[in-house]
Scaffold this active site. Structure first.
Site, PDB file in Angstrom:
ATOM      1  N   LYS A  83      93.629  83.751  62.349  1.00  0.00           N
ATOM      2  CA  LYS A  83      93.306  83.327  60.975  1.00  0.00           C
ATOM      3  C   LYS A  83      92.465  84.407  60.289  1.00  0.00           C
ATOM      4  O   LYS A  83      91.452  84.851  60.847  1.00  0.00           O
ATOM      5  CB  LYS A  83      92.490  82.028  61.013  1.00  0.00           C
ATOM      6  CG  LYS A  83      93.204  80.789  60.542  1.00  0.00           C
ATOM      7  CD  LYS A  83      92.230  79.615  60.501  1.00  0.00           C
ATOM      8  CE  LYS A  83      92.845  78.398  59.871  1.00  0.00           C
ATOM      9  NZ  LYS A  83      91.896  77.264  59.813  1.00  0.00           N
TER      10      LYS A  83
HETATM   11  O1  G3P Z   1      91.530  74.252  58.346  1.00  0.00           O
HETATM   12  C1  G3P Z   1      90.775  74.198  57.177  1.00  0.00           C
HETATM   13  C2  G3P Z   1      90.019  72.913  57.135  1.00  0.00           C
HETATM   14  O2  G3P Z   1      89.316  72.763  58.346  1.00  0.00           O
HETATM   15  C3  G3P Z   1      89.046  72.787  55.994  1.00  0.00           C
HETATM   16  O3  G3P Z   1      88.831  71.422  55.818  1.00  0.00           O
HETATM   17  O4  G3P Z   1      87.544  69.404  55.230  1.00  0.00           O
HETATM   18  O5  G3P Z   1      86.351  71.608  55.612  1.00  0.00           O
HETATM   19  O6  G3P Z   1      87.775  71.248  53.560  1.00  0.00           O
HETATM   20  P1  G3P Z   1      87.551  70.894  55.025  1.00  0.00           P
END
Ligand code: G3P
Length: 241
Positions: A83
């Site tokens: 990533k």
């Molecule tokens: O993979 C990206 C994800 O983990 C981000 O999610 O909930 O932190 O916006 P969030």
């Protein structure tokens, strides 16, 4: 559409695998830090648990360092997808890693123009964060529709991996649009299963069943007894209580 679990928690990953629900896993530095475990052994164990791609994020802002990290990650396991963030340095690293046949998930995508650049850099997939856009009253799923149109217009092979998913309707809408992958926290995966009419319907079936006279259920009782006997027989006499 493939479903990925957005987690570095081995218990959640194993549970989701047991349902046959997930095709891969995504992690990020925050999710890994939450586990508080040694990075490489944890990711190695996740790769051995999941029969599919496991995204592992670089932890630098500099292209050369991202490339170096990505090459080390890729050697860990064949399931690893590296990533990199959607920055100039991240695009440079994506270009170099993809030229070395290392799959890159370009993450932290928030606009169609960013997604276009990720595809041109040779990204294996791009991660638009729909929940974080919704959180600021922007149109997260509208971004997915835009990316789908742009990638279809030019035949880009980069996959759309819908990320920052907050609830089941993000998953349903992503499938309606034709996204390739949706990654979600375990709580959202569990919410995909739940429906009150399923629960009430099962309760009603089993309540009606219980009203049958025992004689009418002999097959089940006989079956249960036979199964119990078989289990007991399988236990060595020395260990039987
Ligand atoms: O993979 C990206 C994800 O983990 C981000 O999610 O909930 O932190 O916006 P969030």
């Amino acid at each position: 559409m493939k479903l990925f679990l957005d987690s570095a928690h081995l218990g959640e990953i194993r549970e989701a695998m047991s349902w046959g629900a997930i095709d891969g896993v995504t992690t990020n530095p925050s999710l890994v830090a939450k586990e508080g475990k040694d990075f490489f052994p944890l990711l190695q164990e996740i790769c051995e648990t999941v029969n599919g791609p496991v995204s592992m994020e670089t932890t630098s802002r500099d292209a050369a360092e991202m490339v170096e990290e990505g090459r080390v990650f890729a050697k860990l396991h064949q399931h690893i997808v590296v990533k990199c963030p959607l920055t100039k340095e991240g695009l440079k690293a994506t270009r170099q890693l993809s030229a070395q046949q290392i799959r890159v998930n370009v993450t932290l995508c928030f606009s169609p123009s960013q997604a276009l650049l990720a595809a041109k850099a040779g990204a294996w997939c791009v991660s638009p964060f729909v929940g974080r856009l919704d959180d600021i009253s922007a149109d997260g799923m509208g971004l997915i529709r835009d990316i789908k149109t742009i990638y279809a217009n030019y035949g880009f092979s980069t996959q759309i991996l819908v990320a920052s998913v907050r609830h089941p309707m993000h998953v349903v809408e992503a499938a309606r649009i034709g996204a390739d992958i949706a990654t979600m926290p375990f709580t959202v995966l569990e919410a995909l299963v739940k429906h009150p009419l399923t629960d009430s319907g099962l309760d009603r079936f089993l309540q009606d069943w219980e009203r049958l006279p025992e004689s009418a259920k002999a097959w089940k009782t006989a079956g249960a007894t036979a199964a119990r006997r078989a289990r007991t027989a399988a236990v060595p006499a020395s260990r039987r209580r």
